[in-house]
Design an enzyme around this catalytic site. Structure first.
Site, PDB file in Angstrom:
ATOM      1  N   SER A 185       0.849  -1.191   0.000  1.00  0.00           N
ATOM      2  CA  SER A 185       0.000   0.000   0.000  1.00  0.00           C
ATOM      3  C   SER A 185       0.881   1.237   0.000  1.00  0.00           C
ATOM      4  O   SER A 185       1.961   1.236   0.608  1.00  0.00           O
ATOM      5  CB  SER A 185      -0.907   0.023   1.234  1.00  0.00           C
ATOM      6  OG  SER A 185      -1.625   1.250   1.315  1.00  0.00           O
TER       7      SER A 185
ATOM      8  N   TYR B  28      -1.985  -0.069  10.164  1.00  0.00           N
ATOM      9  CA  TYR B  28      -2.043  -0.504   8.767  1.00  0.00           C
ATOM     10  C   TYR B  28      -0.768  -0.079   8.036  1.00  0.00           C
ATOM     11  O   TYR B  28      -0.149  -0.878   7.317  1.00  0.00           O
ATOM     12  CB  TYR B  28      -3.269   0.104   8.088  1.00  0.00           C
ATOM     13  CG  TYR B  28      -3.459  -0.332   6.654  1.00  0.00           C
ATOM     14  CD1 TYR B  28      -3.898  -1.618   6.347  1.00  0.00           C
ATOM     15  CD2 TYR B  28      -3.203   0.546   5.605  1.00  0.00           C
ATOM     16  CE1 TYR B  28      -4.077  -2.023   5.024  1.00  0.00           C
ATOM     17  CE2 TYR B  28      -3.376   0.152   4.288  1.00  0.00           C
ATOM     18  CZ  TYR B  28      -3.812  -1.129   4.006  1.00  0.00           C
ATOM     19  OH  TYR B  28      -3.985  -1.518   2.699  1.00  0.00           O
TER      20      TYR B  28
END
Length: 267
Positions: free
Chosen positions: A129, A142
């Site tokens: 990501s 995250y």
């Protein structure tokens, strides 16, 4: 003979789009899901695999090898989101996120490497990501789990190069998928000192996902990387501003970059 591709988390979102696109291109694709019986109408086979359960990883890899005799490409796509003030996220949820986003992919890689070494060929693509390149407010866990996978990719590449096995990662920005509905949200507590800023940031994050790019762009990016003779270490796919934010982090002083993030999230 078509190449055999294994995609973790292939039943929805980016994984499903990649699987469908590669199937159209003539690849033999196996996607995975914790509950494959719920996905009987996919364009490609869906088999059982839970990246947090090593025994299911071993079974899935054995199933593909028994059926096809090889695994040419592994796409580590399975992942989950998590949001909240780090102070208020339960430790169990932090560990669960790393089990899926970090330890899970490593265990899948370990499971396919013996077969790829036997073939003397293979490609492993880790889906990370853009959030993994920076510590984002209320997405810190995250960011950490995806950033850790980025670094492991760098190390793994050097360790497996002698076996003619390649590894890379593709970091997507915001895409229109169901990740927002599936991630763990630390509840917005009435008496929390983070109530207002976290609530506002959470709303902004959900809007970014809803307005995200078509996952087909990720599918095309994966296909391009698969057909690159010598893949780079890192790829980024997303809005120009999202990709540019990584460049800015490299060149701006830390506090200037932090101020930019604070302004973006209105904090």
């Amino acid at each position: 003979m078509s190449k055999v591709v294994l995609i973790t988390g292939g039943s929805s979102g980016i994984g499903k789009s990649v699987g469908e696109f590669l199937t159209e291109k003539g690849y033999t694709v196996y996607g995975t899901s914790r509950n494959p019986k719920n996905y009987t109408s996919n364009a490609f086979k869906i088999i059982a695999l839970d990246v947090t359960k090593p025994e299911t990883i071993a079974t899935a890899v054995s199933t593909v090898v028994a059926a096809e005799g090889r695994i040419d490409v592994l796409i580590n796509n399975a992942g989950v989101g998590i949001t909240g003030p780090i102070e208020e996220i339960p430790e169990a949820e932090i560990k669960a996120n790393f089990e899926t986003n970090f330890f899970g992919p490593i265990n899948v890689i370990k499971a396919v490497l013996p077969q790829m070494r036997k073939q003397a060929s293979g490609l492993i693509i880790n889906i990370t990501s853009i959030a993994g390149y920076m510590g984002l407010p209320y997405r810190g866990i995250y960011s950490a789990s995806k950033g850790a996978l980025e670094l492991v990719t760098e190390a793994f590449r050097m360790e497996i190069k002698d076996f003619n096995i390649q590894m890379t990662n593709i970091a997507p920005g915001d895409f229109a998928t169901n990740i927002a509905s599936g991630r763990f949200h630390a509840p917005i507590q009435e008496n929390s000192p983070y109530k207002t800023p976290y609530g506002n940031t959470l709303k902004l994050m959900d809007e970014h996902v809803d307005e995200g790019k078509d996952p087909l762009l990720m599918a095309k990016a994966v296909y391009k990387v698969m057909n690159t003779e010598k893949p780079k270490i890192h790829y980024k796919v997303g809005e120009l501003l999202q990709k540019f934010s990584i460049v800015l982090k490299r060149v701006l002083p830390d506090k200037v970059y932090e101020k930019m993030l604070l302004n973006h999230y209105k904090l």
